[in-house]
Design an enzyme around this catalytic site. Structure first.
Site, PDB file in Angstrom:
ATOM      1  N   ASP A  46      -4.516   4.553  -1.661  1.00  0.00           N
ATOM      2  CA  ASP A  46      -4.117   6.011  -1.603  1.00  0.00           C
ATOM      3  C   ASP A  46      -3.806   6.461  -0.104  1.00  0.00           C
ATOM      4  O   ASP A  46      -3.913   7.525   0.013  1.00  0.00           O
ATOM      5  CB  ASP A  46      -5.450   6.794  -2.351  1.00  0.00           C
ATOM      6  CG  ASP A  46      -5.528   6.545  -3.664  1.00  0.00           C
ATOM      7  OD1 ASP A  46      -4.424   6.246  -4.475  1.00  0.00           O
ATOM      8  OD2 ASP A  46      -6.599   6.493  -4.108  1.00  0.00           O
ATOM      9  N   ASN A  66       3.241   6.697  -6.132  1.00  0.00           N
ATOM     10  CA  ASN A  66       2.090   7.127  -6.760  1.00  0.00           C
ATOM     11  C   ASN A  66       1.787   8.569  -6.516  1.00  0.00           C
ATOM     12  O   ASN A  66       2.377   9.049  -5.657  1.00  0.00           O
ATOM     13  CB  ASN A  66       1.067   6.330  -6.037  1.00  0.00           C
ATOM     14  CG  ASN A  66      -0.279   6.419  -7.041  1.00  0.00           C
ATOM     15  OD1 ASN A  66      -0.346   6.358  -8.183  1.00  0.00           O
ATOM     16  ND2 ASN A  66      -1.481   6.624  -6.379  1.00  0.00           N
ATOM     17  N   ILE A 117      -5.840  -1.529  -8.783  1.00  0.00           N
ATOM     18  CA  ILE A 117      -5.352  -1.693  -7.296  1.00  0.00           C
ATOM     19  C   ILE A 117      -4.377  -2.799  -7.307  1.00  0.00           C
ATOM     20  O   ILE A 117      -4.660  -4.083  -7.438  1.00  0.00           O
ATOM     21  CB  ILE A 117      -6.781  -1.766  -6.413  1.00  0.00           C
ATOM     22  CG1 ILE A 117      -7.806  -0.877  -6.620  1.00  0.00           C
ATOM     23  CG2 ILE A 117      -6.344  -2.087  -5.224  1.00  0.00           C
ATOM     24  CD1 ILE A 117      -8.995  -1.093  -6.024  1.00  0.00           C
ATOM     25  N   HIS A 164      -1.439  11.051  -6.950  1.00  0.00           N
ATOM     26  CA  HIS A 164      -3.345  11.061  -6.893  1.00  0.00           C
ATOM     27  C   HIS A 164      -3.668  12.223  -6.902  1.00  0.00           C
ATOM     28  O   HIS A 164      -3.325  13.404  -6.251  1.00  0.00           O
ATOM     29  CB  HIS A 164      -3.702  10.326  -5.467  1.00  0.00           C
ATOM     30  CG  HIS A 164      -5.037  10.134  -5.442  1.00  0.00           C
ATOM     31  ND1 HIS A 164      -5.603   9.372  -5.947  1.00  0.00           N
ATOM     32  CD2 HIS A 164      -5.835  11.065  -4.712  1.00  0.00           C
ATOM     33  CE1 HIS A 164      -6.957   9.323  -5.417  1.00  0.00           C
ATOM     34  NE2 HIS A 164      -7.034  10.374  -4.781  1.00  0.00           N
ATOM     35  N   ARG A 200      -6.270 -11.346  -9.073  1.00  0.00           N
ATOM     36  CA  ARG A 200      -5.627 -10.115  -8.960  1.00  0.00           C
ATOM     37  C   ARG A 200      -4.198 -10.483  -8.508  1.00  0.00           C
ATOM     38  O   ARG A 200      -2.991  -9.867  -9.108  1.00  0.00           O
ATOM     39  CB  ARG A 200      -6.071  -9.168  -8.043  1.00  0.00           C
ATOM     40  CG  ARG A 200      -5.260  -7.633  -8.289  1.00  0.00           C
ATOM     41  CD  ARG A 200      -6.209  -6.526  -7.812  1.00  0.00           C
ATOM     42  NE  ARG A 200      -7.063  -6.779  -6.515  1.00  0.00           N
ATOM     43  CZ  ARG A 200      -6.531  -6.343  -5.288  1.00  0.00           C
ATOM     44  NH1 ARG A 200      -5.426  -5.703  -5.175  1.00  0.00           N
ATOM     45  NH2 ARG A 200      -7.483  -6.667  -4.026  1.00  0.00           N
ATOM     46  N   THR A 236       1.314   1.812  -0.044  1.00  0.00           N
ATOM     47  CA  THR A 236       0.966   0.685   0.835  1.00  0.00           C
ATOM     48  C   THR A 236      -0.216   0.043   0.384  1.00  0.00           C
ATOM     49  O   THR A 236      -0.836   0.348  -0.354  1.00  0.00           O
ATOM     50  CB  THR A 236       0.906   1.402   2.532  1.00  0.00           C
ATOM     51  OG1 THR A 236      -0.302   2.231   2.525  1.00  0.00           O
ATOM     52  CG2 THR A 236       2.096   2.078   2.605  1.00  0.00           C
TER      53      THR A 236
END
Length: 212
Positions: A145, A107, A92, A109, A65, A141
């Site tokens: 979430d 973001n 992620i 959510h 990743r 961060t």
């Protein structure tokens, strides 16, 4: 005008709301590029129809990743972003990516964070018999979430609501508040400092901005 880069994985309805806000002047910024990790995401079509550059960055072929995220960030940097907006981006992010753009990552959510981080938020709200649900815009961060909350919108839940009902009502609120928060950021009113969200040089409370 500020440069905005948007990351998507799907249909891009929040992307469209931000495109519309940029075109109307509600956001004093330019979407320089839209990236997707999914090659057939409809959001790419939305961007192309608006004359916005698109790039597909599929994760296959990368060792992990972090390696993928570093390569993605190198491509994003060509557009000199002042802000990176996650709009239904379903990967992620690695610490390397988050730290590279600390304070410049937003973001949205589909829950009233800190309730229901992660996936399947609507079904959880239904299963638990919640009386209200909603959506949250927050800074990103390393905690999933878990970044500082900027703004939330609530919807009531009623007996007989289905997940489809909730999705529709939540999306209406998403399309209203996400462009608003983006406009706050590009106008210099919103920032993340010391791990907290600041609005007009004041620290926002834990639940985010509340109109007086």
């Amino acid at each position: 005008m500020k440069n905005i880069v948007v990351l998507i994985s799907g249909s891009g309805s929040n992307l469209q709301a931000i495109i519309d806000a940029c075109q109307s002047g509600a956001i004093n910024g330019t979407i320089r590029a839209v990236f997707s990790n999914v090659s057939d995401a409809y959001g790419l079509t939305r961007a192309q129809q608006a004359g916005i550059a698109t790039e597909v960055a599929e994760p296959k072929g990368f060792a992990d990743r972090t390696a993928y995220d570093i390569a993605l960030a190198d491509r994003i940097d060509h557009y000199q972003p002042d802000l990176i907006v996650l709009a239904g981006y379903m990967r992620i992010l690695s610490p390397a990516f988050v730290n590279r753009y600390s304070g410049k990552l937003l973001n949205i959510h589909p829950s009233l964070l800190p309730k229901y981080p992660g996936l399947h938020t609507h079904s959880q709200a239904l299963a638990n018999g919640d009386q209200e649900h909603g959506t949250t815009v927050h800074f990103v961060t390393e905690e999933l979430d878990g970044g500082p909350i900027i703004l939330q919108a609530k919807i009531p839940l009623s007996v007989g609501d289905t997940e489809a009902d909730i999705i529709g009502r939540v999306q209406v609120e998403e399309h209203r508040i996400y462009p608003l928060v983006v406009s706050w950021f590009v106008n210099g009113r919103l920032a993340m400092r010391e791990g907290k969200a600041w609005m007009d040089d004041r620290v926002l409370p834990a639940q985010g901005y509340t109109a007086k």
